[in-house]
Design a protein around this motif. Structure first.
Motif, PDB file in Angstrom:
ATOM      1  N   ASP A  32       0.820  -1.217   0.000  1.00 33.45           N
ATOM      2  CA  ASP A  32       0.000   0.000   0.000  1.00 33.45           C
ATOM      3  C   ASP A  32       0.852   1.265   0.000  1.00 33.45           C
ATOM      4  O   ASP A  32       0.315   2.374   0.092  1.00 33.45           O
ATOM      5  CB  ASP A  32      -0.917   0.036   1.231  1.00 33.45           C
ATOM      6  N   SER A  33       2.160   1.114  -0.105  1.00 28.64           N
ATOM      7  CA  SER A  33       3.038   2.297  -0.018  1.00 28.64           C
ATOM      8  C   SER A  33       2.740   3.299  -1.126  1.00 28.64           C
ATOM      9  O   SER A  33       3.011   4.500  -0.977  1.00 28.64           O
ATOM     10  CB  SER A  33       4.512   1.870  -0.072  1.00 28.64           C
ATOM     11  N   ILE A  34       2.167   2.823  -2.235  1.00 29.74           N
ATOM     12  CA  ILE A  34       1.823   3.743  -3.332  1.00 29.74           C
ATOM     13  C   ILE A  34       0.790   4.775  -2.884  1.00 29.74           C
ATOM     14  O   ILE A  34       0.681   5.847  -3.480  1.00 29.74           O
ATOM     15  CB  ILE A  34       1.291   2.984  -4.561  1.00 29.74           C
ATOM     16  N   TYR A  35       0.030   4.436  -1.839  1.00 30.60           N
ATOM     17  CA  TYR A  35      -0.963   5.377  -1.329  1.00 30.60           C
ATOM     18  C   TYR A  35      -0.385   6.269  -0.240  1.00 30.60           C
ATOM     19  O   TYR A  35      -1.062   7.144   0.285  1.00 30.60           O
ATOM     20  CB  TYR A  35      -2.166   4.608  -0.756  1.00 30.60           C
ATOM     21  N   TYR A  36       0.876   6.051   0.120  1.00 31.99           N
ATOM     22  CA  TYR A  36       1.518   6.818   1.191  1.00 31.99           C
ATOM     23  C   TYR A  36       2.824   7.450   0.685  1.00 31.99           C
ATOM     24  O   TYR A  36       3.857   7.405   1.348  1.00 31.99           O
ATOM     25  CB  TYR A  36       1.817   5.911   2.396  1.00 31.99           C
ATOM     26  N   ASN A  37       2.740   8.044  -0.513  1.00 33.98           N
ATOM     27  CA  ASN A  37       3.896   8.712  -1.119  1.00 33.98           C
ATOM     28  C   ASN A  37       5.101   7.773  -1.216  1.00 33.98           C
ATOM     29  O   ASN A  37       6.247   8.194  -1.025  1.00 33.98           O
ATOM     30  CB  ASN A  37       4.278   9.972  -0.328  1.00 33.98           C
ATOM     31  N   ASN A  38       4.785   6.490  -1.496  1.00 40.13           N
ATOM     32  CA  ASN A  38       5.802   5.458  -1.661  1.00 40.13           C
ATOM     33  C   ASN A  38       6.673   5.251  -0.407  1.00 40.13           C
ATOM     34  O   ASN A  38       7.811   4.774  -0.504  1.00 40.13           O
ATOM     35  CB  ASN A  38       6.708   5.777  -2.858  1.00 40.13           C
ATOM     36  N   VAL A  39       6.123   5.604   0.730  1.00 38.77           N
ATOM     37  CA  VAL A  39       6.797   5.334   2.003  1.00 38.77           C
ATOM     38  C   VAL A  39       6.294   4.004   2.536  1.00 38.77           C
ATOM     39  O   VAL A  39       5.091   3.840   2.797  1.00 38.77           O
ATOM     40  CB  VAL A  39       6.527   6.459   3.033  1.00 38.77           C
ATOM     41  N   SER A  40       7.186   3.048   2.710  1.00 40.17           N
ATOM     42  CA  SER A  40       6.797   1.708   3.145  1.00 40.17           C
ATOM     43  C   SER A  40       6.722   1.628   4.665  1.00 40.17           C
ATOM     44  O   SER A  40       7.636   2.068   5.365  1.00 40.17           O
ATOM     45  CB  SER A  40       7.792   0.664   2.637  1.00 40.17           C
ATOM     46  N   ARG A  41       5.629   1.089   5.150  1.00 41.46           N
ATOM     47  CA  ARG A  41       5.461   0.883   6.597  1.00 41.46           C
ATOM     48  C   ARG A  41       5.949  -0.498   7.033  1.00 41.46           C
ATOM     49  O   ARG A  41       5.916  -0.843   8.211  1.00 41.46           O
ATOM     50  CB  ARG A  41       3.988   1.017   6.968  1.00 41.46           C
ATOM     51  N   LEU A  42       6.403  -1.289   6.059  1.00 38.70           N
ATOM     52  CA  LEU A  42       6.762  -2.670   6.363  1.00 38.70           C
ATOM     53  C   LEU A  42       7.920  -3.113   5.481  1.00 38.70           C
ATOM     54  O   LEU A  42       7.826  -3.074   4.257  1.00 38.70           O
ATOM     55  CB  LEU A  42       5.542  -3.576   6.109  1.00 38.70           C
ATOM     56  N   SER A  43       9.025  -3.485   6.110  1.00 41.07           N
ATOM     57  CA  SER A  43      10.160  -4.005   5.346  1.00 41.07           C
ATOM     58  C   SER A  43       9.952  -5.490   5.078  1.00 41.07           C
ATOM     59  O   SER A  43       8.915  -6.069   5.441  1.00 41.07           O
ATOM     60  CB  SER A  43      11.458  -3.775   6.124  1.00 41.07           C
ATOM     61  N   ASP A  44      10.906  -6.136   4.472  1.00 37.93           N
ATOM     62  CA  ASP A  44      10.817  -7.537   4.090  1.00 37.93           C
ATOM     63  C   ASP A  44      10.453  -8.402   5.308  1.00 37.93           C
ATOM     64  O   ASP A  44      11.201  -8.470   6.292  1.00 37.93           O
ATOM     65  CB  ASP A  44      12.153  -7.990   3.509  1.00 37.93           C
ATOM     66  N   THR A  45       9.309  -9.059   5.243  1.00 30.17           N
ATOM     67  CA  THR A  45       8.851  -9.882   6.367  1.00 30.17           C
ATOM     68  C   THR A  45       9.554 -11.235   6.431  1.00 30.17           C
ATOM     69  O   THR A  45       9.421 -11.953   7.420  1.00 30.17           O
ATOM     70  CB  THR A  45       7.338 -10.133   6.273  1.00 30.17           C
ATOM     71  N   GLY A  46      10.261 -11.587   5.368  1.00 23.96           N
ATOM     72  CA  GLY A  46      10.983 -12.856   5.349  1.00 23.96           C
ATOM     73  C   GLY A  46      10.253 -13.984   4.645  1.00 23.96           C
ATOM     74  O   GLY A  46      10.838 -15.039   4.378  1.00 23.96           O
ATOM     75  N   ILE A  47       8.979 -13.799   4.332  1.00 21.92           N
ATOM     76  CA  ILE A  47       8.230 -14.853   3.642  1.00 21.92           C
ATOM     77  C   ILE A  47       8.589 -14.869   2.167  1.00 21.92           C
ATOM     78  O   ILE A  47       8.926 -13.835   1.582  1.00 21.92           O
ATOM     79  CB  ILE A  47       6.708 -14.663   3.833  1.00 21.92           C
ATOM     80  N   ARG A  48       8.511 -16.054   1.545  1.00 17.35           N
ATOM     81  CA  ARG A  48       8.741 -16.205   0.116  1.00 17.35           C
ATOM     82  C   ARG A  48       7.610 -17.039  -0.474  1.00 17.35           C
ATOM     83  O   ARG A  48       7.025 -17.896   0.200  1.00 17.35           O
ATOM     84  CB  ARG A  48      10.097 -16.877  -0.164  1.00 17.35           C
ATOM     85  N   TYR A  49       7.332 -16.818  -1.758  1.00 12.95           N
ATOM     86  CA  TYR A  49       6.191 -17.443  -2.419  1.00 12.95           C
ATOM     87  C   TYR A  49       6.605 -18.200  -3.676  1.00 12.95           C
ATOM     88  O   TYR A  49       7.688 -17.988  -4.230  1.00 12.95           O
ATOM     89  CB  TYR A  49       5.158 -16.382  -2.828  1.00 12.95           C
TER      90      TYR A  49
END
Length: 275
Positions: free
Chosen positions: A189-206
């Motif tokens: 959702d960082s695109i809605y917050y001036n590209n400011v990320s509230r969450l760094s890499d959580t460690g999960i992979r898909y």
């Protein structure tokens, strides 16, 4: 004299008839087969077993009953509602019954009785295996246009409130972030917050898979996915996709997209994860 002979003959015939009708039938025969599609003698905790068989008697049948015999022995406890009385008065009968939610290894005794008070039994030993996966169902999530949260803790199988993004105790629990038809490991959702990320890499992979929803629902172990590899940071999803993940905890699992209203709308996931 003829009259006396006739009377005597009648008495003899009556006596023979009475003897024949009271003669006890010692030939109750039972054949039994398990129709459970898993295996003949091993199931997983919570499974059901379907038992069917054919009974024949040279006399008249009375009932078929199922007994749950404890591992310590004994005659066992009759399974509630298991008495099959449709066979009453018949000389042959095909029966079936279901034993549901079996959680421990046990012996199932099938008892057949006839109207002469005779019984015959057969016993089936069932070994209950413990599954090495956990399931979490109906995980309600959503994107920007949904009232549901976008984040998920896969280890606990819980959709966390959005407030977890700013909660220092709950933020480390976040694994999945959903938005724009994708599952990711960062703040999508960082695109809605001036590209400011509230969450760094959580460690999960898909990773994408070819596993079907039907196969997902039937799984009892991790055999179908334990050797698969997940490397993607984000993965696009659509309805009925089954996505592989490896959590930061190292556990592997699957996410089934059982409902998706739109790429930014409501999402329902069902999860399997290694214990």
């Amino acid at each position: 004299m003829k009259k006396n002979s006739l009377v005597l003959c009648t008495i003899i015939i009556f006596a023979l008839s009475l003897f024949s009708s009271c003669k006890k039938n010692d030939d109750v025969k039972l054949t039994l087969s398990l129709t459970n599609p898993i295996t003949q003698d091993t199931i997983y905790s919570g499974d059901s077993v379907f038992i069917s068989g054919a009974v024949t008697s040279t006399g008249k049948l009375r009932s078929v009953q199922f007994y749950n015999v404890p591992s310590t022995g004994g005659t066992g406890v009759e399974v509630p509602g298991s008495a099959i009385i449709g066979c009453y008065g018949k000389s042959s009968y095909t029966f079936s019954g279901a034993l549901t939610n079996i959680t421990a290894s046990t012996k199932i005794t099938v008892k057949v009785s006839d109207q002469n008070g005779q019984n015959t039994t057969t016993t089936i030993s069932l070994t209950v295996l413990q599954s090495n996966i956990s399931r979490y169902s109906n995980l309600q999530m959503g994107g920007w246009d949904s009232n549901n949260t976008s984040i998920l803790d896969v280890d606990a199988g819980v959709a966390l409130a959005s407030s977890a993004l700013t909660d220092i105790t709950k933020k480390p629990l976040i694994d999945v972030f959903f938005e724009a038809g994708k599952l990711g490991n960062t703040d999508l959702d960082s695109i809605y917050y001036n590209n400011v990320s509230r969450l760094s890499d959580t460690g999960i992979r898909y990773a994408t898979t070819t596993i079907t929803p039907t196969a997902f629902q039937a799984m009892k172990t991790d055999d179908a996915f334990k050797n698969l590899v997940a490397t993607l940071h984000t993965v696009p999803i659509k309805l009925n996709d089954v996505v592989l993940f490896t959590a930061k905890s190292g556990k592997k699992g699957l996410l089934w997209v059982s409902s998706l209203s739109s790429p930014t709308g409501d999402l329902v996931l069902n999860e399997i994860i290694q214990k």
